[in-house]
Each structure stands twice: as structure tokens, then as C-alpha cells.
Write an enzyme that holds these catalytic residues in place. Structure first.
Site, PDB file in Angstrom:
ATOM      1  N   HIS A 166       8.918  -4.284  -0.556  1.00  0.00           N
ATOM      2  CA  HIS A 166      10.086  -3.393  -0.652  1.00  0.00           C
ATOM      3  C   HIS A 166       9.751  -2.098  -1.376  1.00  0.00           C
ATOM      4  O   HIS A 166      10.606  -1.523  -2.048  1.00  0.00           O
ATOM      5  CB  HIS A 166      11.262  -4.092  -1.349  1.00  0.00           C
ATOM      6  CG  HIS A 166      11.590  -5.437  -0.786  1.00  0.00           C
ATOM      7  ND1 HIS A 166      12.601  -5.647   0.128  1.00  0.00           N
ATOM      8  CD2 HIS A 166      10.999  -6.645  -0.967  1.00  0.00           C
ATOM      9  CE1 HIS A 166      12.624  -6.937   0.466  1.00  0.00           C
ATOM     10  NE2 HIS A 166      11.670  -7.553  -0.180  1.00  0.00           N
ATOM     11  N   GLU A 300      -2.226  13.463   6.757  1.00  0.00           N
ATOM     12  CA  GLU A 300      -0.891  13.790   7.289  1.00  0.00           C
ATOM     13  C   GLU A 300      -0.943  14.029   8.797  1.00  0.00           C
ATOM     14  O   GLU A 300      -0.027  13.660   9.535  1.00  0.00           O
ATOM     15  CB  GLU A 300      -0.347  15.042   6.600  1.00  0.00           C
ATOM     16  CG  GLU A 300      -0.118  14.860   5.113  1.00  0.00           C
ATOM     17  CD  GLU A 300       0.154  16.197   4.452  1.00  0.00           C
ATOM     18  OE1 GLU A 300       1.308  16.636   4.459  1.00  0.00           O
ATOM     19  OE2 GLU A 300      -0.806  16.818   3.952  1.00  0.00           O
TER      20      GLU A 300
END
Ligand code: ARG
Length: 486
Positions: A166, A300
Site C-alpha cells: 500500500h 521517466e
């Protein structure tokens, strides 16, 4: 001369004797694919050479004709390899360009090349050959990428970092364990591509336009010459089938999704708030405005470029979904997504392999973060369970202890006063917990298990993060890589 010009009349305003002028210029430009399919030239020529030999074996071409055609095709193959071909945009696609060049060089005998063949079985063959080559190159790229991951695991794999669920700190894990997760993904990617390769490696040649070639061709022999494992069984399917493109695009898209997840982690890990890694200068870029910036652009771009491969997969499925059987011109649209996705994947594998093998790791920053967020709580709960407390009650007691630590501003469970856990056990409604609380010195004994090292040591199962397990897994990954013939 247009190679299909016989039954057509010239466009309005054109000289009917001028075969070049059959179709409208804008329509010709619309259908042109040479800019893209020139990449098929080596495969197209290999296919033509095998086809000519097959025509010879079937007695359709004389030995002299075969020799002349094969010689001309080989010369073209050499010129293609040397980049000496100038493609003529007036000739629509790579198949027509190469046939026209052969005609220019050999004269009328070149007119026999296309006997018993259609561009439909030709392009299906070319694309299978191209895809086979691409898979072999990508497999090499995946191995080099795995090599970089395993190399970093060998160098820094015993560093500890906070494993998360999470996106929150969960349990400490070894960096080597984390990196080997990507090796597992890459191995599945290799196996998916190998699987697609096995299925695509059959020859459509001899299927003709759709019904099957009208000559007694030995399709198996021609297939064998091209390194195919066999021939397609149904000519209608063979000319309209691009399932192999979908399969490869699915494998590529998933592989790129894996790379994108790694790229995402590198971007966060190199953020000074984490400071886990430093991307080498060669793989970093600055900002045109902000002098302080150090950006992980290649990572990226991998993350961003994965989108193209997902789009390519959906494009190919979209092309196929409404097609009646047999070859339809829509199928020409298969190449831009396939070629683009493969190029994106190869480029991304290469740049990430370099980035990973030059990455520096800040072991202290990782270790400090690994201790934050009470990541040893589960190990402490397990220690209670080993002393007879049912897991649910142990979970509750340790949860209370974490709450106390948080309120008291104590960052690690092992630094809590032993009396606190003793009191929590004593107050439990579980009898086993209350009995445990009565044991002398139990608080200190229990808290001593709440360390990073005992947390790691506890995960001593196959596939777990215990130090010895990870060292073995790294050695096994290295051995597996070295066993791959390259
Ligand atoms: N350029 C075409 C393609 O890539 C080749 C096959 C064309 N066949 C035809 N009948 N027009 O699909």
C-alpha cells in the site's frame, strides 16, 4: 510499369499509354508503405530466394533462371545490408520496389519471380521472419538487462530497504531480493516471447493470394530453407493471420509495463527524500531553468514510452476485430505498431541496463528507512506466537505496543521499555498471553526479537528474504544467466 496495372485505365487527364499514371497521386500516397516496410527488405529477399529455389525444384523455372534470379536477389540483399538501396516512393511498398529493382538489373527473367506467389503470402512470410529476428534481438536485450540487475544484486544486494505494501513501510527486505523480483519478471517476459516465437515459426509461402498456389510447390522444403519449423495448414488463415503480432505485442507491452514499474521506483528512490540511490551523471539530465535539478529522464521516458506499446497492442486488436477472413488491406496497418513497440522495448531495455549497472546505492539511507514505520512488528508478533499466544491476540498486543510507541515518540519497538509489553500481555483477555506475562524477564526477551536482522532471518523460506536465501537466489540467477547460450 505498375505491377498490377493490366486491368486498369489511367486516371482522368493522364495518357492511357502511361502505365505509371493509373492511380490518382493522392490515392497512391495514401496507400504507400515503403517508408515503414523497407525494414522488411532482408526478409523479403530471403523469402524470394527460397521461393525461386522452390520454383526450380518444381520444374517451373530452369536451372539457369534460378541461378540468374538467386544471383540478382543476393546482390540486392548485399546492397540492402550496406544501405545502398534508394527506395522509390512511386512503387508503393518494399515488395514492388525490390521486384522492380530486380527487373532493372536482370531484365525480363525477373518477371518470373512472382510465379505462384502473391504479396499476401509474401508479406505474411516476411513479417514472420522479421518478428523472429526481432524476438531474438529482444531476448538478447532482456538477458543484458537481467545481467545488470543481477550485477547490482551481487554488488549491493545485502543492503536492507523498507519493503512496502500500500506504498507504506511494511517489512525490511534485502535490496537483492527486490532486484531479483524484476529478474523473475524478465524471465517470464523471455518465456512469453519464446512461446510466441515457437507458434509463429511456420511458413505461409505457397498460400498464394488466399486459395493456395496453383503450382506443385514443395512448401515444406521452402519452409525448411527459411528456418521455419513447418508450414501453415490453411491458406485462407495463413494470409489473414496476424495472431503472432498480437502475441508479440502483448509480451512487449507487459515487458514494458515491468520496465515502467522499475522506472517509477528509480524516480522515487533517487528523490532526495528517499536518497536510496544516485543515478549516474550519464543517465541524468539537468533543467534548462533550475540549476539545482538532477532528473532521472531516461527512467521517466521508459515509463512514458510504455504507453506506446500498450497502444500498439490495442491498435492491432482493433485492426483485426472486424476483418473477414483472408488478406484485407487493413493488415498493412500491422507494421507501424509492431515496429514501433519493438523499437521502444529494445531502447528501454538498453537504457535501463546501463542505468542499473551504473547506479550507486546509499546503504545507510536505505537501512535508516527500513527501521521506520515499526517494520519489525510482525516478527515480534511471531515471537509471541512461538510462545503459545494465538496469532490474533499476538497481533492485537503488538498493535497496542505500536500505538504506545507512536504516542510516546519512540521510533523503534526494540527501544520500548520492556515493562510496557509485559503490562499489555498481562491485560490481554487471552490466557496464554497472561501466562507469558508472568515469565521473568519476558519483556526484554521479546523486544530483542524486534530487530531488522531477526526480521530478515525469519523469512527463511524458499523465495523469502532471509540473507542466505537471497545469496543463494542471486547465485542461482547468475548461474542461470551464464548457462544461456549467447
Ligand atoms: N503492403 C502490403 C501490406 O503490407 C503488402 C500486401 C499487399 N497486397 C495487396 N494485395 N495489395 O500488407
Amino acid at each position: 510499369m505498375r505491377l498490377w496495372g493490366g486491368r486498369f485505365r489511367a486516371a482522368k487527364g493522364r495518357d492511357p499509354a502511361d502505365d505509371e499514371g493509373v492511380a490518382d497521386d493522392a490515392v497512391a500516397a495514401f496507400g504507400r508503405s515503403i517508408d515503414v516496410d523497407a525494414a522488411l527488405a532482408p526478409d523479403d529477399l530471403d523469402g524470394s530466394i527460397a521461393h525461386v529455389r522452390g520454383l526450380g525444384r518444381a520444374g517451373i523455372l530452369t536451372d539457369a533462371e534460378v541461378e540468374a534470379l538467386v544471383g540478382g536477389l543476393r546482390d540486392l540483399r548485399r546492397d540492402v545490408d550496406n544501405g545502398e538501396i534508394r527506395w522509390d516512393p512511386a512503387l508503393e511498398d518494399v515488395h514492388l520496389n525490390l521486384e522492380a529493382m530486380l527487373t532493372e538489373r536482370l531484365g525480363p527473367v525477373a518477371g518470373k519471380l512472382h510465379t505462384g506467389r502473391s504479396r499476401n503470402d509474401q508479406v505474411a512470410t516476411d513479417l514472420r521472419l522479421w518478428t523472429r529476428r526481432a524476438i531474438d534481438r529482444v531476448d538478447g536485450g532482456l538477458l543484458a538487462f537481467e545481467d545488470a540487475l543481477v550485477g547490482l544484486a551481487e554488488r549491493e544486494g545485502d543492503a536492507v530497504l523498507p519493503g512496502s505494501t500500500h506504498t507504506q513501510p511494511a517489512q525490511p527486505v534485502l535490496l537483492g531480493h527486490h532486484l531479483l523480483a524484476y529478474v523473475e519478471m524478465a524471465e517470464r517476459d523471455r518465456s512469453r516471447l519464446a512461446d510466441a516465437r515457437r507458434r509463429l515459426n511456420v511458413s505461409p509461402l505457397g498460400s498464394g493470394a488466399l486459395a493456395g498456389a496453383g503450382y506443385p510447390l514443395d512448401r515444406e522444403a521452402t519452409a525448411h530453407e527459411l528456418g521455419f519449423d513447418g508450414v501453415t495448414a490453411n491458406s485462407i488463415d495463413a494470409v489473414g493471420d496476424r495472431d503472432f503480432v498480437v502475441e508479440v505485442l502483448a509480451a512487449v507491452a507487459l515487458g514494458m509495463v515491468h520496465l515502467s514499474r522499475l522506472a517509477e521506483e528509480i524516480a522515487w528512490w533517487s528523490n532526495p527524500r528517499f536518497g536510496f540511490v544516485r543515478v549516474a551523471d550519464a543517465y541524468s539530465t539537468g533543467s534548462s531553468m533550475l540549476p539545482n535539478k538532477r532528473n532521472p529522464d531516461p527512467a521517466e521516458l521508459v515509463r512514458g514510452r510504455s504507453a506506446r506499446t500498450i497502444a500498439a497492442l490495442t491498435a492491432m486488436l482493433g485492426i483485426l476485430k472486424g476483418l473477414p477472413l483472408g488478406y484485407q488491406r487493413d493488415l498493412q496497418e500491422d507494421k507501424p505498431p509492431l515496429f514501433g513497440a519493438v523499437a521502444a522495448y529494445e531502447g528501454s531495455l538498453g537504457v535501463l541496463a546501463g542505468l542499473i549497472s551504473t547506479l550507486s546505492v546509499d546503504r545507510d539511507a536505505m537501512a535508516t528507512a527500513a527501521a521506520e514505520g515499526y517494520t519489525t512488528a510482525t516478527t515480534l508478533a511471531d515471537a509471541l506466537v512461538r510462545r503459545g499466544v494465538p496469532f490474533r491476540s499476538a497481533h492485537h498486543v503488538v498493535g497496542e505496543l505500536v500505538g504506545r510507541a507512536e504516542r510516546d515518540g519512540i521510533a523503534e519497538l526494540s527501544a520500548m521499555p520492556p515493562a510496557v509489553i509485559e503490562q499489555l500481555l498481562a491485560a490481554s483477555d487471552e490466557a496464554a498471553a497472561r501466562r507469558l506475562a508472568a515469565e521473568p524477564g519476558i519483556g526484554a526477551t521479546l523486544l530483542a526479537t524486534a530487530t531488522i536482522e531477526s526480521s530478515l532471518a525469519a523469512a527463511d523460506v524458499t523465495g523469502g528474504t532471509a540473507r542466505a536465501r537471497v545469496a543463494d537466489a542471486i547465485a542461482a540467477a547468475r548461474a542461470r544467466l551464464e548457462a544461456v547460450p549467447r
